[in-house]
Write a protein that holds these residues in place. Structure first.
Motif, PDB file in Angstrom:
ATOM      1  N   ASN A 180       0.825  -1.214   0.000  1.00 21.95           N
ATOM      2  CA  ASN A 180       0.000   0.000   0.000  1.00 21.95           C
ATOM      3  C   ASN A 180       0.853   1.255   0.000  1.00 21.95           C
ATOM      4  O   ASN A 180       0.555   2.234  -0.685  1.00 21.95           O
ATOM      5  N   SER A 185      -8.286   5.127 -11.198  1.00 20.79           N
ATOM      6  CA  SER A 185      -8.776   5.798  -9.991  1.00 20.79           C
ATOM      7  C   SER A 185      -7.873   6.960  -9.614  1.00 20.79           C
ATOM      8  O   SER A 185      -8.336   8.082  -9.362  1.00 20.79           O
ATOM      9  N   ILE A 218      -8.642  11.043  -9.624  1.00 18.68           N
ATOM     10  CA  ILE A 218      -8.436  11.921  -8.463  1.00 18.68           C
ATOM     11  C   ILE A 218      -7.517  13.087  -8.847  1.00 18.68           C
ATOM     12  O   ILE A 218      -7.771  14.241  -8.502  1.00 18.68           O
ATOM     13  N   VAL A 261      -8.934  21.136  -5.833  1.00 17.07           N
ATOM     14  CA  VAL A 261      -8.583  21.263  -4.420  1.00 17.07           C
ATOM     15  C   VAL A 261      -7.069  21.430  -4.337  1.00 17.07           C
ATOM     16  O   VAL A 261      -6.357  21.100  -5.287  1.00 17.07           O
ATOM     17  N   GLN A 269      -4.419  18.204  -0.459  1.00 14.89           N
ATOM     18  CA  GLN A 269      -5.678  17.449  -0.322  1.00 14.89           C
ATOM     19  C   GLN A 269      -5.794  16.350  -1.377  1.00 14.89           C
ATOM     20  O   GLN A 269      -6.400  15.310  -1.130  1.00 14.89           O
ATOM     21  N   GLN A 305      -3.917  13.569  -0.018  1.00 11.75           N
ATOM     22  CA  GLN A 305      -4.687  12.887   1.022  1.00 11.75           C
ATOM     23  C   GLN A 305      -5.752  11.969   0.425  1.00 11.75           C
ATOM     24  O   GLN A 305      -5.946  10.848   0.903  1.00 11.75           O
ATOM     25  N   MET A 306      -6.404  12.425  -0.642  1.00  8.11           N
ATOM     26  CA  MET A 306      -7.426  11.595  -1.285  1.00  8.11           C
ATOM     27  C   MET A 306      -6.814  10.315  -1.844  1.00  8.11           C
ATOM     28  O   MET A 306      -7.387   9.230  -1.737  1.00  8.11           O
ATOM     29  N   ALA A 327      -4.103   8.807  -0.789  1.00 10.25           N
ATOM     30  CA  ALA A 327      -3.760   7.928   0.339  1.00 10.25           C
ATOM     31  C   ALA A 327      -5.013   7.271   0.912  1.00 10.25           C
ATOM     32  O   ALA A 327      -4.996   6.086   1.268  1.00 10.25           O
ATOM     33  N   GLN A 328      -6.102   8.039   0.984  1.00  8.17           N
ATOM     34  CA  GLN A 328      -7.352   7.481   1.529  1.00  8.17           C
ATOM     35  C   GLN A 328      -7.796   6.259   0.732  1.00  8.17           C
ATOM     36  O   GLN A 328      -8.136   5.224   1.311  1.00  8.17           O
ATOM     37  N   VAL A 329      -7.799   6.398  -0.586  1.00  7.03           N
ATOM     38  CA  VAL A 329      -8.288   5.289  -1.407  1.00  7.03           C
ATOM     39  C   VAL A 329      -7.294   4.131  -1.401  1.00  7.03           C
ATOM     40  O   VAL A 329      -7.666   2.980  -1.172  1.00  7.03           O
ATOM     41  N   SER A 369      -5.025   3.268   0.704  1.00  7.19           N
ATOM     42  CA  SER A 369      -4.861   2.577   1.984  1.00  7.19           C
ATOM     43  C   SER A 369      -5.942   1.511   2.187  1.00  7.19           C
ATOM     44  O   SER A 369      -5.808   0.635   3.037  1.00  7.19           O
ATOM     45  N   GLN A 370      -7.025   1.603   1.404  1.00  8.97           N
ATOM     46  CA  GLN A 370      -8.133   0.653   1.554  1.00  8.97           C
ATOM     47  C   GLN A 370      -7.925  -0.636   0.766  1.00  8.97           C
ATOM     48  O   GLN A 370      -8.678  -1.601   0.932  1.00  8.97           O
TER      49      GLN A 370
END
Lengths: 201, 201
Positions: free
Chosen positions: A87, A163, A167, A179, A183, A186-187, A189-191, A193-194
């Protein structure tokens, strides 16, 4: 004599790619004009078409360079990171992709905008460059999903590339969905990391 | 008398939006020309600009309609699906998004292409329509991440919307990265099935 002619032809071809690259970098793909290129290269407009079937073929050459630089950037980003989690490596590559796009938005956009108006086959070396990019992503993914059949791993690789691309694309868009870059990071990393742990549906 | 003039003005405005919508649907955003619209509407070119600041403002009106239809399509997709898992609802909405885009690619593309060439503020109602779309995604996400602060939930919502957008965009792209629609569906499901369980990094 023939050698000299061939060398001069190759030099003009190279010069045209250089000029097209500089023009796309400066003002974007839509600003590219055969007449302007010929003027800058000091050749006739027709000479462009002895080297390239059309302007799109020239743009594909520029994009080939961009793809190779992008691949090198992503490879460099994870060079020495073999000990990190899959990840973390995916995220690091995706951040490298973001910064590549943010630093040279017009060349990056040309990678995806060229095909929309054009017909005809895509050159093999172009698809190879894209495949090479995908291979960097497939590696950590194969660690996350060791049991996934190759065909599904291939789709998942495209899905994650797309994806991150989405983003970055909407995040860099200045007016409506834009944005700040931190940010966007961060988006991503958010996706990413899942990804993993769950079986793929 | 004043009422009649106002009604005629409103009718012309509506007609111009109808014509622009039909033109974008048929041949794409780049084919839109004020002169052609005026001819079709039976008015002077200048009359367009008494109703709209510029052609972009007219395109925003068309996009407003498209956004509202898209929102209704996504809402309909999960109507009655309250009992399904958040991942299933996210996936169902994303598939509705894919089919909306595949069925009317030029109107869908115009949603994202209009802003690139334009300057000036984005109207409030436009951002509201986008926010409304996001709210459908935020709901199942809040179930998956009940402890996520609102600001991060908001970013995650954008991130997932953008991810699905990227998969649809590159997947529908005919020449270089295009794949059959059933494979796009599979890519969407692959990514969205992964969301949840892990804490967001």
């Amino acid at each position: 004599m023939a050698g000299k002619v061939a060398a001069r032809k190759a030099a003009l071809r190279e010069k045209l790619v250089d000029l097209a690259e500089a023009q796309i970098a400066a003002e974007g793909l839509a600003s590219l004009r055969a007449r302007d290129l010929a003027k800058q290269a000091g050749c006739a407009v027709g000479a462009i078409y002895t080297h390239f079937d059309d302007l799109n073929a020239l743009v594909l050459e520029v994009n080939g360079r961009t793809f190779r630089r992008l691949g090198a950037t992503m490879a460099r980003a994870v060079d020495g990171a073999e000990g990190q989690s899959p990840n973390a490596r995916l995220t690091t590559m995706a951040q490298a992709y973001l910064h590549f796009a943010a630093d040279q938005p017009t060349l990056w956009r040309a990678l995806f905008d060229v095909e929309m108006s054009a017909d005809g086959p895509v050159p093999h070396w172009y698809l190879d460059a894209l495949g090479n990019l995908f291979s960097y992503i497939a590696e950590p993914l194969a660690e996350l999903f060791p049991d996934l059949p190759a065909r599904e791993l291939d789709l998942m690789t495209r899905a994650l590339f797309s994806s991150v691309h989405g983003i970055v694309l909407l995040g860099l868009e200045r007016r409506i969905s834009g944005v700040p870059v931190d940010q966007i990071e961060q988006m991503i990393a958010q996706v990413l990391s899942q990804i993993g742990n769950r079986s793929v549906s």
